[in-house]
Design a protein around this motif. Structure first.
Motif, PDB file in Angstrom:
ATOM      1  N   THR A   7       0.852  -1.197   0.000  1.00 15.78           N
ATOM      2  CA  THR A   7       0.000   0.000   0.000  1.00 15.78           C
ATOM      3  C   THR A   7       0.883   1.241   0.000  1.00 15.78           C
ATOM      4  N   LEU A   8       0.245   2.389  -0.061  1.00  8.35           N
ATOM      5  CA  LEU A   8       0.989   3.635  -0.210  1.00  8.35           C
ATOM      6  C   LEU A   8       1.696   4.032   1.091  1.00  8.35           C
ATOM      7  N   PRO A   9       2.833   4.737   0.965  1.00 11.18           N
ATOM      8  CA  PRO A   9       3.533   5.198   2.168  1.00 11.18           C
ATOM      9  C   PRO A   9       2.721   6.243   2.922  1.00 11.18           C
ATOM     10  N   ARG A  10       3.011   6.352   4.228  1.00 10.29           N
ATOM     11  CA  ARG A  10       2.304   7.330   5.064  1.00 10.29           C
ATOM     12  C   ARG A  10       3.267   8.413   5.491  1.00 10.29           C
ATOM     13  N   VAL A  11       2.775   9.613   5.643  1.00  9.58           N
ATOM     14  CA  VAL A  11       3.633  10.721   6.047  1.00  9.58           C
ATOM     15  C   VAL A  11       3.154  11.310   7.373  1.00  9.58           C
ATOM     16  N   THR A  12       4.123  11.755   8.174  1.00  9.71           N
ATOM     17  CA  THR A  12       3.826  12.456   9.418  1.00  9.71           C
ATOM     18  C   THR A  12       4.563  13.786   9.385  1.00  9.71           C
ATOM     19  N   VAL A  13       3.857  14.862   9.708  1.00 11.34           N
ATOM     20  CA  VAL A  13       4.514  16.167   9.743  1.00 11.34           C
ATOM     21  C   VAL A  13       5.257  16.279  11.062  1.00 11.34           C
ATOM     22  N   PRO A  14       6.600  16.312  11.025  1.00  8.99           N
ATOM     23  CA  PRO A  14       7.352  16.313  12.284  1.00  8.99           C
ATOM     24  C   PRO A  14       7.086  17.591  13.076  1.00  8.99           C
ATOM     25  N   GLY A  15       7.101  17.490  14.395  1.00 12.82           N
ATOM     26  CA  GLY A  15       6.892  18.660  15.244  1.00 12.82           C
ATOM     27  C   GLY A  15       5.413  18.940  15.456  1.00 12.82           C
ATOM     28  N   VAL A  16       4.725  19.262  14.368  1.00 11.29           N
ATOM     29  CA  VAL A  16       3.300  19.600  14.460  1.00 11.29           C
ATOM     30  C   VAL A  16       2.514  18.434  15.045  1.00 11.29           C
ATOM     31  N   SER A  17       2.825  17.235  14.510  1.00 12.84           N
ATOM     32  CA  SER A  17       2.096  16.050  14.937  1.00 12.84           C
ATOM     33  C   SER A  17       2.217  15.817  16.446  1.00 12.84           C
ATOM     34  N   ASP A  18       3.476  15.829  16.945  1.00 16.25           N
ATOM     35  CA  ASP A  18       3.693  15.573  18.369  1.00 16.25           C
ATOM     36  C   ASP A  18       3.080  16.671  19.237  1.00 16.25           C
ATOM     37  N   ALA A  32      -6.844  20.774  18.416  1.00 11.70           N
ATOM     38  CA  ALA A  32      -5.528  20.130  18.361  1.00 11.70           C
ATOM     39  C   ALA A  32      -5.655  18.665  17.937  1.00 11.70           C
ATOM     40  N   ALA A  33      -6.699  17.993  18.419  1.00 17.44           N
ATOM     41  CA  ALA A  33      -6.895  16.592  18.049  1.00 17.44           C
ATOM     42  C   ALA A  33      -7.105  16.459  16.540  1.00 17.44           C
ATOM     43  N   LEU A  34      -7.824  17.413  15.982  1.00 20.06           N
ATOM     44  CA  LEU A  34      -8.058  17.395  14.540  1.00 20.06           C
ATOM     45  C   LEU A  34      -6.743  17.590  13.791  1.00 20.06           C
ATOM     46  N   VAL A  35      -5.929  18.552  14.295  1.00 19.90           N
ATOM     47  CA  VAL A  35      -4.627  18.784  13.671  1.00 19.90           C
ATOM     48  C   VAL A  35      -3.759  17.535  13.781  1.00 19.90           C
ATOM     49  N   ALA A  36      -3.774  16.930  14.954  1.00 21.44           N
ATOM     50  CA  ALA A  36      -2.974  15.721  15.152  1.00 21.44           C
ATOM     51  C   ALA A  36      -3.405  14.617  14.197  1.00 21.44           C
ATOM     52  N   ALA A  37      -4.712  14.431  14.070  1.00 23.40           N
ATOM     53  CA  ALA A  37      -5.223  13.380  13.191  1.00 23.40           C
ATOM     54  C   ALA A  37      -4.840  13.646  11.741  1.00 23.40           C
ATOM     55  N   ALA A  38      -4.783  14.924  11.369  1.00 22.79           N
ATOM     56  CA  ALA A  38      -4.504  15.264   9.973  1.00 22.79           C
ATOM     57  C   ALA A  38      -3.017  15.339   9.663  1.00 22.79           C
ATOM     58  N   THR A  39      -2.162  15.223  10.689  1.00 24.87           N
ATOM     59  CA  THR A  39      -0.720  15.337  10.418  1.00 24.87           C
ATOM     60  C   THR A  39       0.052  14.087  10.812  1.00 24.87           C
ATOM     61  N   THR A  40      -0.622  13.076  11.366  1.00 27.53           N
ATOM     62  CA  THR A  40       0.082  11.891  11.833  1.00 27.53           C
ATOM     63  C   THR A  40      -0.263  10.684  10.977  1.00 27.53           C
ATOM     64  N   GLY A  41       0.748  10.081  10.372  1.00 29.46           N
ATOM     65  CA  GLY A  41       0.556   8.836   9.618  1.00 29.46           C
ATOM     66  C   GLY A  41      -0.498   8.955   8.535  1.00 29.46           C
TER      67      GLY A  41
END
Lengths: 416, 363
Positions: free
Chosen positions: A168-179, A196-205
């Motif tokens: 399947t396709l690779p996943r990306v996480t935005v470093p810093g923002v996600s954590d 913040a939860a929405l931002v986390a969900a949209a920037t992690t994996g």
């Protein structure tokens, strides 16, 4: 003279319009946070819940976007479901043999094939759009059942009706923002943590395909509303005869629109087989194409509305699969009560007493349901998108505006 | 007259042949044997399969007549699917509740099924008349709501049967005896007779009653019908309710004939609504056409089960059925355009030849 007087007014109107959107978003966040605190259902805006929302919303959004392209050019595409089904097979087949990126292309190509059938029938031969769409759905389901058995049965990880074991396709996480967002979301601060939860969900994996969905939505909105091509395409959906007299090749635009529509629906199929899950099964769409159609109508045939509707439907759809689904939806009942109450008050202010009363009674009923139970049956969660769409159609059908010549047959050379 | 009949039959035949050719091509292109497909599908059905064909024909025909009633009013009732789920669920719960004992349960259940189907269809009817919501859009939503609701009700109020839930099964004295057409344990379901009754009823209603005339008139031109005193809104509501009522009956032959209980998905046959829609289109909403079309679709489906043994998925027959529908509509459209052109030409010719006589008259 007239231009000098209208320009500032329309400017300020646009500004109030943007402010209204900001205000609405703020009210929404506060309301949701309030409901979360009152009900104590922290899962309502947990990162996991919102991730499920995004996963469910993307295929709906792709189908809805496909519907938007076709209907803006005046072709009703009920065949979205069938084109999406074809996409699931195309994605699995090519992903297995040639890698995930080929899988994405394969899905779009298969969706396109289904759309071509629809375009030939409706645009060239003037067949009723619904008839053709129903036929495309029948053919799509039959085709992938047949193709799965013909091509997946002898593969490793395959069977007569399923296939797994492809990349399947690779996943990306935005470093810093996600954590950072995840840290903030865990604090349960009123309002802020919910965002913040929405931002986390949209920037992690996040899968690359999800990123592509965002790009496609933005690109579609830009192309359809900000380019000459888009203007001509939409003119084919509003007044094809008039467009023809202005030199627009209506037939060609309709073909392009329907083909893009099918490719998008096919990508929706790829999302289901490569992101939402990592295996293919016959009939995997489970009505997502139809929910997409509902989202398009709910979104009033506009990109912003479609995104909102898809996220809403994606939320209920995603939540219904979570273990905490029953509790979350139970909390949602309170939210629905508040929204209905606001709607009733608004109608009252407009002086529409009957409508206000009807909505008020429904609001009270939902409130009673909320107070008298602890959890909502899973089945009810699953049908929420359909019920909401029916409700919106019943209450606000006069406010929805579909393209004027949507679904009407067009023949070249009929213009006056 | 003969020419007209020929013109209305030819497209259907062409469509069926074309669909079979396309299906064969698809199989050949994917490395299968088209020859085996044809020999399996076109073989003479064994007795067991022939009985299945007759039984399925009945259900498909009822569904097609339900769709046809709405079509005649220019309404697209793709909600037949949801309406027959509603009818089947309500009927099965009623029959299993024990409120009516003995064989009297059969007519009572049929009434319940009709009312439930009509009620479900009326939601779409009211939304269309009262709020201007397209019946196609509301039907898509209502189909899903019906499916989920039925599943929920059975899981909540049904009885456990193996791994799934169903309604209470029928008592032995509530199961009508079928027709023994062939030797062996295979019977044509007693209530398959409903299809015949619906066919006759449809023919009489549409062609020989005032209501049928109003229905066709409103369907052909709502403004003209309104001008002649037909209440279009009322007609829409009645047509939807009637269509849904007939749809409620679709699964009843199977329920009383062999299944005896209702549960999704094991103890129910879904998808008949869309098949019926396709058959109504194929049969051009005519009684005979629908019956023949139902037989064709039932034949294809029943025969396709044997494809399993030659290594082809039976689903392939959906491609055939889908292509039949598309091809037949395209063919009718082409014939319609040809006829219009021919009429225009003949009118032009008559006008051209009439001109000298007019001049003579003026002289």
């Amino acid at each position: 003279m007239s231009t000098t007087t209208t320009t500032p007014r329309s400017d300020s109107r646009i500004r109030t319009f943007q402010h209204a959107w900001l205000l609405l978003a703020l009210v929404a966040v506060v309301t949701v946070a309030l409901v979360r605190v009152v009900t104590g259902a922290d899962q309502l805006t947990a990162t996991g819940t919102l991730r499920a929302m995004i996963l469910s919303a993307c295929p709906i959004l792709l189908a809805a976007l496909g519907g938007l392209w076709a209907e803006r050019a005046g072709v009703v595409n009920i065949g979205l479901e069938g084109q999406m089904l074809l996409g699931t097979w195309g994605a699995a087949f090519l992903a297995y043999h040639a890698g995930p990126y080929a899988g994405v292309l394969g899905a779009a190509a298969m969706g396109l094939l289904g759309a071509l059938l629809h375009a030939v029938a409706t645009v060239t031969f003037g067949v009723d759009h619904i008839v053709s769409g129903v036929a495309v759905n029948i053919i799509g389901l039959g085709a992938i059942g047949f193709l799965a058995k013909a091509y997946f049965n002898d593969l490793e990880g395959g069977g007569p009706r399923n296939l797994s074991g492809y990349q399947t396709l690779p996943r990306v996480t935005v470093p810093g923002v996600s954590d950072g967002a995840a840290w903030l979301a865990d604090r349960h601060v009123f309002g802020i943590s919910d965002v913040a939860a929405l931002v986390a969900a949209a920037t992690t994996g996040v899968s690359l395909l999800t990123v592509l969905v965002v790009v496609l939505v933005a690109a579609s909105a830009y192309i359809l509303w900000r380019t000459p091509f888009g203007l001509r395409l939409r003119s084919c959906g509003e007044a094809p005869e008039a467009a023809e007299t202005l030199g627009v090749n209506v037939i060609r635009y309709k073909y392009v629109a329907v083909l893009v529509s099918g490719a998008l629906a096919g990508l929706g199929g790829a999302y289901l087989t490569m992101v939402s899950s990592s295996s293919f099964t016959v009939g995997q769409t489970n009505g997502t194409g139809y929910i997409g159609l509902a989202a398009m109508i709910f979104g009033n045939w506009r990109p912003g509305g479609i995104v909102t509707a898809s996220l809403m439907f994606g939320y209920t759809d995603g939540v219904s699969l979570l273990p905490s689904g029953g509790i979350v939806v139970h909390a949602l009942l309170l939210l629905i009560t508040l929204v209905l109450a606001a709607l009733a008050l608004w109608r009252l202010r407009q002086g529409n007493l009957r409508s206000a009363l009807t909505i008020g009674v429904i609001a009270v009923a939902v409130l009673v349901w909320y107070l008298s139970t602890d959890s909502v049956p899973r089945a009810f969660v699953g049908m929420t998108p359909y019920v909401i769409t029916l409700f919106v159609l019943a209450v606000a059908s006069q406010r929805l505006r579909m393209p004027a010549a949507d679904g009407k047959p067009y023949r070249k050379g009929q213009a006056g | 007259m003969i020419r007209r009949g020929f013109f209305s039959l030819l497209p259907a035949v062409v469509a069926v042949v074309l669909a079979m050719v396309v299906t064969g091509l698809v199989i050949a292109l994917t490395g299968g044997s088209a020859g085996q497909f044809y020999s399996t599908i076109l073989s003479v059905p064994i007795p067991r399969v022939s009985v299945t064909i007759v039984n399925q024909t009945a259900m498909i025909a009822i569904s097609a007549f339900a769709a046809a009633i709405a079509f005649r009013m220019n309404l697209f009732n793709i909600g037949v699917e949801g309406q027959y789920i509603a009818g089947s669920c309500a009927g099965a719960f009623f029959a299993g509740s024990g409120l009516v004992a003995g064989p009297a349960v059969i007519p009572a259940t049929l009434v319940v099924a009709v009312v439930a189907g009509a009620a479900w269809a009326s939601i779409g009817g009211f939304l269309l008349v009262g709020r201007g919501v397209s019946e196609v859009i509301s039907a898509i939503m209502l189909n899903y709501v019906a499916l989920t609701m039925a599943g929920y009700l059975v899981n909540r109020y049904g009885v456990a049967s193996g791994y799934t839930f169903t309604t209470n099964p029928l008592e032995l004295n509530q199961q009508p005896v079928g027709f023994q057409v062939v030797d062996g344990p295979y019977q044509v379901w007693a209530l398959a007779i409903i299809a015949v009754l619906v066919a006759i009823g449809y023919w009489v209603l549409i062609n020989h009653t005032r209501f049928g005339f109003d229905l066709r008139a409103s369907g052909a031109s709502s403004t003209a019908a309104a001008a002649s005193g037909v209440d279009a809104k009322k007609m829409t509501l009645i047509a939807m309710a009637l269509s849904g009522g007939v749809a409620g009956l679709v699964w009843m032959p199977a329920f009383f004939g062999s299944v005896h209980k209702f549960g999704i998905p094991e103890n129910f046959q879904s998808g008949l609504g869309f098949t019926g829609l396709a058959v109504a289109l194929l049969g051009r909403n005519r009684s005979i056409g629908i019956l023949v079309g139902s037989l064709l679709f039932a034949f294809l489906s029943a025969q396709s089960n044997d494809l399993q043994s030659v290594g082809v998925a039976p689903e392939i027959i959906s491609i055939t059925q889908g292509v039949v529908v598309l091809a037949v509509v395209v063919a009718y459209e082409i014939v319609r355009r040809l006829q219009i052109r021919r009429e225009q030409e003949s009118v032009a010719r008559e006008l051209a030849s009439a001109r000298p006589t007019a001049e003579e008259a003026s002289r």
